[in-house]
Design a protein around this motif. Structure first.
Motif, short mmCIF file in Angstrom:
data_model
loop_
_atom_site.label_atom_id
_atom_site.label_comp_id
_atom_site.label_asym_id
_atom_site.label_seq_id
_atom_site.Cartn_x
_atom_site.Cartn_y
_atom_site.Cartn_z
N LYS A 174 38.28 79.50 47.73
CA LYS A 174 38.80 78.67 48.82
C LYS A 174 38.30 77.24 48.71
N VAL A 175 37.01 77.08 48.45
CA VAL A 175 36.44 75.73 48.31
C VAL A 175 37.04 75.02 47.11
N ARG A 176 37.22 75.74 46.02
CA ARG A 176 37.80 75.14 44.82
C ARG A 176 39.22 74.62 45.08
N LEU A 177 40.04 75.44 45.75
CA LEU A 177 41.43 75.07 45.98
C LEU A 177 41.56 73.94 47.01
N LEU A 178 40.70 73.94 48.03
CA LEU A 178 40.81 72.94 49.08
C LEU A 178 40.19 71.61 48.68
N ARG A 179 39.04 71.64 48.02
CA ARG A 179 38.30 70.40 47.74
C ARG A 179 38.34 69.99 46.28
N ARG A 180 38.74 70.91 45.41
CA ARG A 180 38.81 70.64 43.97
C ARG A 180 37.47 70.11 43.43
#
Length: 332
Positions: free
Chosen positions: A80-86
Motif C-alpha cells: 500500500k505504501v509503495r503504490l500510494l507514495r512510490r
C-alpha cells in the motif's frame, strides 16, 4: 525437469526402484549400480511402493510451512505504501519500522516494478522502446540553463556571496534584477538525439526562437547525413518554434515527417529528456565553473566524449558511435 545436481533422472529413479522392489536387489547393490547412496535408493524404492511411477517425478522444494515469513498484514501495508507514495525499500522500512531487506523481498515477491521503471507522474510502468535503425526517429528538444556570472556563482562562493557576485558582474545590456534578484540571462541548448544509436548533436544559443531552432535543425540534419544516417521522422514537444511555418517547411523540404508529443507528456520524448539529465550531471553541474564562457568551452569536448567514448547502459556499455559505422572520428 531434474535439479542440475541430481544424480538420477526420473527414468533412472524408476529403474532403481524396480530393481529393488520388483527384482529384489539389495539396497547396497542397487545403490552401487546407480552410483547413489543406500539412503537415496531406499527413498526412491519406498516412494515407488506407495505411489508407483508417479512418485518418481520432482517435487517442489518449498517448505510446507514458513513460520519466519512476513505476516500477510505487513505485506499488504508495504504494498500500500509503495503504490500510494512510490517510495523505495529504505524509506518504506523506516516508515513501517521494518528492515529494508524484508521490504525488498516483499516487493520482489509481488513483482512490483523498480521505481526507475515507473512514470513519475502516473506511477505506471514505462514501456521502453527502441527504433530498429538509425534515423528512423530523431528526438529534438531545448534545455534552458541559467548563465554563470564572471568569477563564479554560488557553487564556488556560497549562496550569499554568489548572489552579490552575480549583481556585481551583471551585464548592463541584460535585463535588470527583478525583486532584488539578479538576472544574468539564460542559455538554450538545442539538442537532437537519434533514437536507435543515441547519437547526439547539440548547440548552445541565446534564445529559442523559430529562426534559431530552424537553423539549428539544418546543421543537425547535415551532421546526421554526414554520419550516414537518413532521417525519416522527427519528434518534438509543442513549443512555439516547432509549430512555426519555418520549422514545418524545413522538414517538408527534406522529406522528413514531423511528430509532436502529447501535451504534458514529456516522457514521450524520453530519449532526449534523458540526455538532458545526463548533460546536467556530467557537464553543466559537474564542476564549479568560474564563468559562463568556461562552461561553454568545456561543452564540445564533453559532447565528443558522450558520442564516442562514454559507455551507454542501453547500448550494453558501448558508446553511441558503436552503432553508427560511418561516423567520422569515432576512433579518435
Amino acid at each position: 525437469m531434474s535439479h542440475r545436481n541430481a544424480p538420477l533422472t526420473e527414468t533412472g529413479r524408476l529403474r532403481l526402484a524396480r530393481c529393488v522392489v520388483e527384482d529384489g536387489w539389495p539396497l547396497r547393490r542397487a545403490a552401487e549400480r546407480f552410483q547413489v547412496s543406500p539412503t537415496t535408493a531406499q527413498r526412491w524404492a519406498d516412494r515407488y511402493r506407495r505411489l508407483g511411477e508417479a512418485g518418481m517425478a520432482d517435487r517442489s522444494s518449498r517448505p510446507r510451512t514458513s513460520p519466519g515469513r512476513t505476516p500477510t498484514r505487513t505485506e499488504r501495508r508495504i504494498i500500500k505504501v509503495r503504490l500510494l507514495r512510490r517510495w523505495g525499500p529504505a524509506r518504506i522500512a523506516h516508515f513501517l519500522h521494518l528492515v529494508p531487506s524484508t521490504v525488498h523481498r516483499v516487493l520482489t515477491r509481488y513483482r512490483l516494478a523498480r521505481l526507475s521503471h515507473l512514470d513519475r507522474t502516473t506511477g505506471r510502468v514505462v514501456r521502453r522502446y527502441e527504433r530498429d535503425r538509425p534515423g528512423e526517429l530523431v528526438h529534438v528538444d531545448i534545455k534552458k540553463l541559467g548563465n554563470i556570472p564572471d568569477g563564479g556563482g554560488h557553487r564556488i562562493h556560497g549562496r550569499a556571496r554568489g548572489g552579490r557576485n552575480s549583481s556585481a558582474h551583471r551585464d548592463p545590456a541584460r535585463p535588470r534584477a527583478v525583486h532584488g534578484r539578479p538576472n544574468l540571462g539564460y542559455s538554450y541548448l538545442h539538442t537532437a538525439v537519434d533514437d536507435h544509436s543515441r547519437l547526439a548533436y547539440s548547440e548552445i544559443h541565446a534564445d529559442e526562437k523559430k529562426e534559431t531552432a530552424t537553423a539549428f535543425w539544418q546543421r543537425a540534419h547535415a551532421f546526421f547525413t554526414q554520419a550516414g544516417i537518413s532521417i525519416e521522422r522527427v519528434l518534438t514537444d509543442n513549443g512555439s518554434c516547432y509549430r512555426s511555418r519555418d520549422w514545418r517547411d524545413a522538414l517538408a523540404a527534406a522529406g522528413i515527417a514531423h511528430k509532436r508529443t502529447r501535451p504534458y507528456r514529456p516522457q514521450t520524448n524520453g530519449k532526449v529528456e534523458r540526455f538532458n539529465r545526463t548533460l546536467l550531471d556530467e557537464w553543466a553541474y559537474a564542476r564549479p565553473y568560474r564563468s559562463e564562457a568556461e562552461r561553454r568551452q568545456a561543452f564540445p569536448q564533453w559532447l565528443h566524449t558522450y558520442n564516442h567514448h562514454r559507455g551507454h547502459t542501453a547500448l550494453k556499455g558501448q558508446p553511441p558511435a558503436s552503432r553508427v559505422p560511418n561516423l567520422t572520428g569515432q576512433y579518435s
